[in-house]
Design a protein around this motif. Structure first.
Motif, PDB file in Angstrom:
ATOM      1  N   LEU A  30      -6.068  -6.909  -3.973  1.00 18.31           N
ATOM      2  CA  LEU A  30      -5.609  -5.988  -5.193  1.00 18.31           C
ATOM      3  C   LEU A  30      -4.419  -5.127  -4.741  1.00 18.31           C
ATOM      4  O   LEU A  30      -3.476  -5.002  -5.578  1.00 18.31           O
ATOM      5  CB  LEU A  30      -6.670  -4.907  -5.300  1.00 18.31           C
ATOM      6  CG  LEU A  30      -6.693  -4.214  -6.530  1.00 18.31           C
ATOM      7  CD1 LEU A  30      -6.582  -4.909  -7.702  1.00 18.31           C
ATOM      8  CD2 LEU A  30      -7.864  -3.181  -6.556  1.00 18.31           C
ATOM      9  N   LEU A  34      -1.133  -5.753  -6.960  1.00 22.68           N
ATOM     10  CA  LEU A  34      -0.500  -4.501  -7.770  1.00 22.68           C
ATOM     11  C   LEU A  34       0.906  -4.334  -7.514  1.00 22.68           C
ATOM     12  O   LEU A  34       1.656  -3.908  -8.285  1.00 22.68           O
ATOM     13  CB  LEU A  34      -1.454  -3.183  -7.609  1.00 22.68           C
ATOM     14  CG  LEU A  34      -2.736  -3.256  -8.178  1.00 22.68           C
ATOM     15  CD1 LEU A  34      -3.530  -1.973  -8.076  1.00 22.68           C
ATOM     16  CD2 LEU A  34      -2.816  -3.423  -9.708  1.00 22.68           C
ATOM     17  N   THR A  35       1.263  -4.336  -6.337  1.00 22.57           N
ATOM     18  CA  THR A  35       2.519  -4.150  -5.739  1.00 22.57           C
ATOM     19  C   THR A  35       3.469  -5.073  -6.259  1.00 22.57           C
ATOM     20  O   THR A  35       4.545  -4.867  -7.069  1.00 22.57           O
ATOM     21  CB  THR A  35       2.781  -4.442  -4.192  1.00 22.57           C
ATOM     22  OG1 THR A  35       1.938  -3.263  -3.563  1.00 22.57           O
ATOM     23  CG2 THR A  35       4.371  -4.031  -3.747  1.00 22.57           C
ATOM     24  N   VAL A  37       3.012  -7.086  -9.426  1.00 23.46           N
ATOM     25  CA  VAL A  37       3.076  -6.699 -10.915  1.00 23.46           C
ATOM     26  C   VAL A  37       3.927  -5.564 -10.808  1.00 23.46           C
ATOM     27  O   VAL A  37       4.742  -5.363 -11.885  1.00 23.46           O
ATOM     28  CB  VAL A  37       1.673  -6.877 -11.145  1.00 23.46           C
ATOM     29  CG1 VAL A  37       1.688  -6.406 -12.715  1.00 23.46           C
ATOM     30  CG2 VAL A  37       0.970  -8.091 -11.056  1.00 23.46           C
ATOM     31  N   GLY A  38       3.388  -4.573 -10.046  1.00 22.42           N
ATOM     32  CA  GLY A  38       4.244  -3.240 -10.195  1.00 22.42           C
ATOM     33  C   GLY A  38       5.823  -3.290 -10.079  1.00 22.42           C
ATOM     34  O   GLY A  38       6.609  -2.606 -10.968  1.00 22.42           O
ATOM     35  N   VAL A 277      -4.428  -9.578  -8.088  1.00 23.30           N
ATOM     36  CA  VAL A 277      -5.115  -8.636  -8.750  1.00 23.30           C
ATOM     37  C   VAL A 277      -6.273  -9.098  -9.116  1.00 23.30           C
ATOM     38  O   VAL A 277      -7.520  -8.470  -9.012  1.00 23.30           O
ATOM     39  CB  VAL A 277      -4.249  -8.004  -9.778  1.00 23.30           C
ATOM     40  CG1 VAL A 277      -5.079  -7.055 -10.607  1.00 23.30           C
ATOM     41  CG2 VAL A 277      -3.011  -7.426  -9.339  1.00 23.30           C
TER      42      VAL A 277
END
Length: 293
Positions: A30, A34-35, A37-38, A277
């Motif tokens: 996760l 998230l990194t 996608v961020g 994710v």
């Protein structure tokens, strides 16, 4: 598409008895997802406030190599590739979010209807969903776009409707599982309305597994839009879709490889990030399935 249903329902499968429960800790998958996608989200947000050049600016030299003026070089029309890549991030996220929202609204509604319906209505809806799931998302989206005309909005609606069959099938399976529980039977006996049962019991119990499926569908939507744009059925020019960038760069890969590498890497980063994710959400939703990492 049926593989997505199987992946999403894995989270609800029971673990062997006797396995010690561990306290929920942060999922590595996760965090990495998230990194990644961020990073794409940051690029998309920044593009609304700043772009190296205007989207339609063709003042650059044709197929210019990366330089101080053009960090990623230019395409065959003299447009800045970094500008195109940043705008493409907007489109990818918009398509992913829009398609997931449409797919969730239509799919959850149909799935709940099938779960509560009489047997012949349930069987009919299930048969229709099975037929739709047998067709790839991209093929269904292509048929809808071809009938309605190529545009970004049409692509979002088409992809969302195409993926709704998977969401509906999963919702039906999960909802029926919840309806079979004794506490739901007790709620129905006590006079709780169907809307109350859906809001208090079904949706809270099926949402963790549905969120995993919707995260996977986000990645499917991004790839579907890139494929549609590559085929000329996605967002029309001057929209800088990553798929269109790949299509335009395929003839100049040997002389200007960055034009194909940059959008390809961006697609890989976003899709892998979303899949990680989804994997992390599955761990969070069902801590007993967490692996030692």
């Amino acid at each position: 598409m049926s593989a997505i249903v199987e992946q999403a329902t894995e989270a609800a499968a029971p673990e062997p008895a006797g396995r010690p429960r561990r306290r929920v800790r942060r999922s590595v998958s996760l965090g990495i997802g998230l990194t990644l996608v961020g990073l794409v989200v940051i690029v998309a947000v920044v593009s609304f406030a700043w772009l190296p050049y205007a989207q339609s600016d063709t003042s650059g030299t044709r197929l210019e190599q990366p330089s101080g003026a053009h960090w990623l070089g230019t395409d065959r029309f003299g447009r800045d590739l970094l500008t195109q890549l940043m705008i493409g991030a907007r489109i990818a996220l918009a398509v992913g979010l829009g398609s997931v929202v449409i797919g969730a609204l239509v799919g959850i509604t149909l799935g709940l209807l099938a779960a509560f319906a009489t047997k012949w209505v349930d069987d009919t809806l299930s048969a229709v969903l099975d037929i739709l799931i047998a067709f790839p998302t991209l093929l269904l989206a292509m048929l809808i776009v071809a009938a309605q005309g190529a545009s970004l909005g049409t692509a979002i609606v088409a992809i969302g409707l195409a993926m709704s069959a998977v969401v509906a099938r999963l919702t039906r399976v999960l909802a029926k599982r919840v309806l079979a529980q004794q506490y739901v039977t007790a709620a129905r006996t006590s006079g709780t309305s169907w809307w109350g049962i859906i809001a208090r019991h079904i949706l809270p119990n099926i949402w963790p597994t549905l969120s995993v499926s919707l995260a996977l569908q986000f990645g499917v939507a991004v790839l579907a839009e890139a494929s549609l744009s590559y085929l000329g059925l996605g967002a029309p020019p001057p929209n800088a879709s990553w798929g269109r960038m790949l299509q335009e760069a395929q003839g100049t890969v040997s002389t200007a490889p960055v034009g194909a590498i940059a959008p390809g890497v961006a697609l890989v980063v976003l899709v892998i990030g979303v899949n990680l994710v989804a994997d992390g959400l599955r761990d969070v939703a069902d801590p007993t399935r967490r692996r030692s990492r």
